[in-house]
Write a protein that holds these residues in place. Structure first.
Motif, PDB file in Angstrom:
ATOM      1  N   SER A  43      59.491 113.071 101.748  1.00  0.00           N
ATOM      2  CA  SER A  43      60.576 114.008 102.268  1.00  0.00           C
ATOM      3  C   SER A  43      60.970 115.378 102.037  1.00  0.00           C
ATOM      4  CB  SER A  43      61.923 112.949 101.863  1.00  0.00           C
ATOM      5  OG  SER A  43      63.108 113.475 102.369  1.00  0.00           O
ATOM      6  N   GLU A  44      60.763 115.563 100.733  1.00  0.00           N
ATOM      7  CA  GLU A  44      60.833 116.778 100.103  1.00  0.00           C
ATOM      8  C   GLU A  44      59.800 117.924 100.669  1.00  0.00           C
ATOM      9  OE1 GLU A  44      63.900 118.020  97.700  1.00  0.00           O
ATOM     10  OE2 GLU A  44      63.967 116.628  99.226  1.00  0.00           O
ATOM     11  N   SER A  45      58.680 117.237 101.064  1.00  0.00           N
ATOM     12  CA  SER A  45      57.516 118.211 101.630  1.00  0.00           C
ATOM     13  C   SER A  45      57.742 118.530 103.042  1.00  0.00           C
ATOM     14  CB  SER A  45      56.274 117.680 101.374  1.00  0.00           C
ATOM     15  OG  SER A  45      56.094 117.385 100.090  1.00  0.00           O
ATOM     16  N   ILE A  46      58.441 117.588 103.762  1.00  0.00           N
ATOM     17  CA  ILE A  46      58.648 117.635 105.414  1.00  0.00           C
ATOM     18  C   ILE A  46      59.974 117.965 105.557  1.00  0.00           C
ATOM     19  CG2 ILE A  46      58.117 116.614 107.503  1.00  0.00           C
ATOM     20  CD1 ILE A  46      56.148 114.716 106.157  1.00  0.00           C
ATOM     21  N   LEU A  47      60.558 119.143 105.202  1.00  0.00           N
ATOM     22  CA  LEU A  47      61.768 119.727 105.685  1.00  0.00           C
ATOM     23  C   LEU A  47      63.162 118.612 104.888  1.00  0.00           C
ATOM     24  CD1 LEU A  47      61.281 120.452 109.368  1.00  0.00           C
ATOM     25  CD2 LEU A  47      60.999 121.945 107.358  1.00  0.00           C
ATOM     26  N   GLY A  48      62.896 118.146 104.049  1.00  0.00           N
ATOM     27  CA  GLY A  48      63.846 117.694 103.434  1.00  0.00           C
ATOM     28  C   GLY A  48      64.608 116.460 104.083  1.00  0.00           C
TER      29      GLY A  48
END
Length: 202
Positions: free
Chosen positions: A76-81
């Motif tokens: 999640s944090e690597s794909i736009l949060g």
């Protein structure tokens, strides 16, 4: 009479004021505080009206592996949060080592931002993706060009889209060393929000 020269700090303050940096922070902070308040409100309502949050978190920890939860958060944090970090912060409270798990979340969030940064630098090499991202992120790129590291710091500390700020930093090839310095402030966000959420759920 000769006017005294303004200090660097005064000039920066004047620049950020004229370019709308402070207004940008205030507007986005107001937008972000509402979802945060709603999340905390929902957690409190569930805790007192439905079932104990501690029991719910205990259920999650017993039925899902730590690795799967950390993996979901990292993605999640690597794909736009895509998912609010606050949910995961609340989850750490029900674990055997809350502070250790909270620290791991902070590190994973920072690494997610780093991935977004290098993604921004790499994707520009593909013309079609470059054109698509520049069209979709024109506003973010323009803001990053104006405010640079301070925008990364704001994304790291406040409930704003950190991954998007990192992606925009990569797209304009913001200096790597400075990026790491500003992005490392992400850790403090988890300390502050961890304290607030732990206190609300205690």
């Amino acid at each position: 009479m000769q006017k005294s020269k303004k200090s660097r700090a005064q000039l920066l303050h004047q620049y950020y004021k004229y370019t709308g940096f402070y207004a940008f922070i205030w507007a986005n902070t107001k937008k972000a505080l509402l979802p945060l308040g709603i999340i905390i409100g929902i957690l409190l309502y569930i805790n007192y009206k439905v079932m104990s949050i501690n029991d719910m978190l205990l259920y999650v920890t017993q039925n899902y592996s730590d690795f799967s939860i950390f993996s979901l958060f990292f993605v999640s944090e690597s794909i736009l949060g895509l998912l609010p970090p606050d949910i995961f912060i609340a989850w750490t409270k029900g674990t055997e080592s809350p502070l250790l798990y909270l620290s791991l979340l902070a590190v994973l969030s920072f690494l997610g931002g780093v991935i977004s940064y290098y993604k921004g630098r790499t994707l520009l090499l593909v013309p079609k993706i470059n054109d698509y991202l520049e069209g979709k992120m024109t506003k973010h790129i323009r803001n990053m060009q104006k405010w640079g590291g301070f925008l990364i710091a704001v994304g790291a500390l406040l409930p704003l889209p950190f991954a998007i700020a990192c992606l925009a930093a990569g797209m304009i090839k913001f200096p790597q060393r400075q990026f790491y310095i500003f992005a490392s402030l992400r850790v403090f966000r988890f300390v502050i929000y961890g304290y607030a959420i732990y206190s609300a759920l205690s």
